[in-house]
Scaffold this active site. Structure first.
Site, PDB file in Angstrom:
ATOM      1  N   TYR A 286      24.312  74.839  54.332  1.00 15.68           N
ATOM      2  CA  TYR A 286      24.019  76.201  53.650  1.00 15.68           C
ATOM      3  C   TYR A 286      22.754  76.147  53.178  1.00 15.68           C
ATOM      4  O   TYR A 286      22.394  76.751  51.832  1.00 15.68           O
ATOM      5  CB  TYR A 286      25.212  75.928  52.113  1.00 15.68           C
ATOM      6  CG  TYR A 286      26.484  75.537  52.630  1.00 15.68           C
ATOM      7  CD1 TYR A 286      27.141  76.201  53.806  1.00 15.68           C
ATOM      8  CD2 TYR A 286      27.224  75.386  51.670  1.00 15.68           C
ATOM      9  CE1 TYR A 286      28.346  76.003  54.020  1.00 15.68           C
ATOM     10  CE2 TYR A 286      28.627  75.245  51.767  1.00 15.68           C
ATOM     11  CZ  TYR A 286      29.237  75.358  52.980  1.00 15.68           C
ATOM     12  OH  TYR A 286      30.438  75.346  53.187  1.00 15.68           O
TER      13      TYR A 286
ATOM     14  N   GLY B  74      34.034  74.153  42.238  1.00 11.95           N
ATOM     15  CA  GLY B  74      33.558  72.713  41.717  1.00 11.95           C
ATOM     16  C   GLY B  74      33.120  72.016  42.773  1.00 11.95           C
ATOM     17  O   GLY B  74      33.045  72.485  43.992  1.00 11.95           O
ATOM     18  N   ASP B  75      32.728  70.683  42.501  1.00 14.36           N
ATOM     19  CA  ASP B  75      32.251  69.810  43.340  1.00 14.36           C
ATOM     20  C   ASP B  75      33.549  68.651  43.432  1.00 14.36           C
ATOM     21  O   ASP B  75      34.060  68.016  42.593  1.00 14.36           O
ATOM     22  CB  ASP B  75      31.273  68.878  43.030  1.00 14.36           C
ATOM     23  CG  ASP B  75      30.629  67.782  43.869  1.00 14.36           C
ATOM     24  OD1 ASP B  75      31.805  67.202  44.503  1.00 14.36           O
ATOM     25  OD2 ASP B  75      29.495  67.587  43.949  1.00 14.36           O
TER      26      ASP B  75
ATOM     27  N   HIS C 279      36.900  64.432  58.266  1.00 19.38           N
ATOM     28  CA  HIS C 279      35.956  64.315  59.500  1.00 19.38           C
ATOM     29  C   HIS C 279      34.424  64.414  59.096  1.00 19.38           C
ATOM     30  O   HIS C 279      33.755  63.979  59.784  1.00 19.38           O
ATOM     31  CB  HIS C 279      36.636  65.032  60.649  1.00 19.38           C
ATOM     32  CG  HIS C 279      36.098  66.585  60.546  1.00 19.38           C
ATOM     33  ND1 HIS C 279      36.281  67.394  61.596  1.00 19.38           N
ATOM     34  CD2 HIS C 279      35.543  67.279  59.429  1.00 19.38           C
ATOM     35  CE1 HIS C 279      35.753  68.553  61.321  1.00 19.38           C
ATOM     36  NE2 HIS C 279      35.384  68.436  60.014  1.00 19.38           N
TER      37      HIS C 279
HETATM   38  N1  SAM Z   1      38.711  73.768  55.114  1.00 25.18           N
HETATM   39  C1  SAM Z   1      38.154  74.779  55.689  1.00 25.18           C
HETATM   40  C2  SAM Z   1      38.622  74.958  57.388  1.00 25.18           C
HETATM   41  O1  SAM Z   1      39.346  74.165  57.839  1.00 25.18           O
HETATM   42  O2  SAM Z   1      38.274  75.813  57.665  1.00 25.18           O
HETATM   43  C3  SAM Z   1      36.694  74.435  55.941  1.00 25.18           C
HETATM   44  C4  SAM Z   1      36.228  73.017  56.288  1.00 25.18           C
HETATM   45  S1  SAM Z   1      34.529  72.824  56.267  1.00 25.18           S
HETATM   46  C5  SAM Z   1      34.097  71.745  57.326  1.00 25.18           C
HETATM   47  C6  SAM Z   1      34.280  72.027  54.623  1.00 25.18           C
HETATM   48  C7  SAM Z   1      34.375  72.706  53.551  1.00 25.18           C
HETATM   49  O3  SAM Z   1      34.334  71.612  52.277  1.00 25.18           O
HETATM   50  C8  SAM Z   1      33.487  73.759  53.075  1.00 25.18           C
HETATM   51  O4  SAM Z   1      34.303  75.072  52.893  1.00 25.18           O
HETATM   52  C9  SAM Z   1      32.620  73.172  52.284  1.00 25.18           C
HETATM   53  O5  SAM Z   1      32.175  74.155  51.479  1.00 25.18           O
HETATM   54  C10 SAM Z   1      33.592  72.385  51.477  1.00 25.18           C
HETATM   55  N2  SAM Z   1      33.012  71.435  50.637  1.00 25.18           N
HETATM   56  C11 SAM Z   1      32.024  70.410  51.157  1.00 25.18           C
HETATM   57  N3  SAM Z   1      31.458  69.747  49.911  1.00 25.18           N
HETATM   58  C12 SAM Z   1      32.161  69.975  48.910  1.00 25.18           C
HETATM   59  C13 SAM Z   1      32.271  69.501  47.637  1.00 25.18           C
HETATM   60  N4  SAM Z   1      31.541  68.371  47.407  1.00 25.18           N
HETATM   61  N5  SAM Z   1      33.293  69.941  46.787  1.00 25.18           N
HETATM   62  C14 SAM Z   1      33.829  70.954  47.263  1.00 25.18           C
HETATM   63  N6  SAM Z   1      33.873  71.498  48.406  1.00 25.18           N
HETATM   64  C15 SAM Z   1      33.028  71.086  49.160  1.00 25.18           C
END
Ligand code: SAM
Length: 333
Positions: A132, A220-221, A240
């Site tokens: 991002y 959140g994280d 993954h």
């Molecule tokens: N689940 C969705 C899909 O299959 O279309 C998105 C998958 S994408 C590979 C990974 C998602 O995890 C993104 O939306 C990203 O912003 C979110 N993400 C990554 N690290 C994160 C964190 N530490 N806390 C919350 N969300 C997170």
């Protein structure tokens, strides 16, 4: 050896808008008309159209000595911007981001690390900070994530009967495409999309309408902040991205937050147990190497991660499409 010639032909045709022009015209067009409409050289356009014809993306017909082109059904459905099943945004992301990372595949295999630094000059210490790196890149990634669930979201969401789970949390739910599939398949559930603050902001503004009252957001994280309580957690294409250690860390946090009798649904592309296929997933695993910290895994490998976090009664379901489902339960105390 020459597979990339095909990819680049599709990328260029989409980027130039060849399929959109043909869709909009509502009649077959000549190479001259198409080249003018897309603003490209006649010679280049003629060669591109010929290649698209060979790829069965365009049909041709003769008209008074001229060749006229029209979209095949596949091109209309998947390659035009306006189609409900459009893969246009995914194709753009493949063309402009993933293809550039794959230029460094040899280096990625040598070092065992993703290639963000070389491809884009950004550190990948924080993976999603790198992905991002600008709002524009984030929206492009969200559009990439969004499109596939219009095509195979229902299959993964109905792979198991999820109707007993009323309160659902889609962790890393991104643009909400799978959450929408979930609320339409299970009329009694509500879904909270949990994601990073800037993703939630963008998703609210551009992807999920306020009319969608059964979908809400929580920012959140997921590695650090408290997770909302839920009956079911969906993790679609999340594990993954991460190493086994990070996956167990996240699954353990989910296990603690999950209501007794609840479950976690993993949506991932599963490798065969002996590693012999499917080819798409083997290639996706290389893609995870050039782009992330993770890998694609077998059902048994996901089951081991779930078991390490405390989940039991683990089952998987192959959908026959790209993405499959794995369900693990938290026992009632
Ligand atoms: N689940 C969705 C899909 O299959 O279309 C998105 C998958 S994408 C590979 C990974 C998602 O995890 C993104 O939306 C990203 O912003 C979110 N993400 C990554 N690290 C994160 C964190 N530490 N806390 C919350 N969300 C997170």
């Amino acid at each position: 050896m020459e597979g990339f010639l095909i990819s680049k032909t599709v990328f260029a045709s989409c980027e130039l808008g060849v399929f959109d022009v043909l869709l909009g015209a509502e009649r077959p067009l000549s190479a001259e008309e198409i080249s003018q409409a897309v603003g490209a050289s006649l010679d280049g356009t003629q060669r591109l159209l010929a290649a698209c014809t060979g790829l069965q993306l365009l049909n041709t017909q003769q008209d008074q000595g001229r060749v006229l082109y029209s979209n095949t059904e596949q091109a209309s459905v998947y390659l035009t911007r306006s189609s409900p099943l459009s893969l246009f945004q995914s194709i753009q992301y493949n063309s402009r981001t993933i293809y550039l990372c794959w230029h460094y595949l040899t280096d990625a295999v040598r070092s065992g690390r993703n290639q963000y630094e070389k491809a884009f000059g950004v550190s990948s210490k924080d993976l999603f900070e790198a992905l991002y790196r600008s709002d524009e890149e984030m929206v492009k990634f969200m559009q990439l994530m969004n499109s596939i669930w219009n095509i195979c979201g229902e299959d993964v969401i109905t792979a198991f009967d999820l109707s007993p789970f009323k309160v659902i949390c889609d962790l890393g739910g991104c643009s909400g495409a799978l959450a929408k599939q979930c609320t339409s398949a299970y009329p009694e559930c509500t879904v909270t999309i949990f994601d990073l603050p800037k993703v939630v902001r963008m998703s609210r503004e551009h992807f999920v309408s306020e009319a969608d009252q059964r979908i809400s957001f929580h920012q959140g994280d997921f590695f650090k902040d408290p997770l909302p309580e839920a009956d079911l957690y969906i993790l679609a294409r999340i594990l993954h991205d991460w190493t086994d250690e990070r996956c167990i860390e996240l699954l353990s946090r989910i296990y603690k937050a999950c209501n007794p009798g609840g479950a976690v649904l993993l949506v991932e592309a599963l490798l065969h147990e002996d590693g012999s296929g499917p080819l798409t997933v083997q290639l996706y695993s290389l893609n995870m190497l050039v782009q992330t910290e993770g890998r694609e895994r077998t059902a048994a490998q996901y089951a081991a991660l779930l078991a390490a976090a405390g989940f039991t009664n683990i089952q998987h379901h192959l959908t026959g499409k790209i993405y499959d489902a794995v369900l693990g339960h938290k026992e009632i105390d």
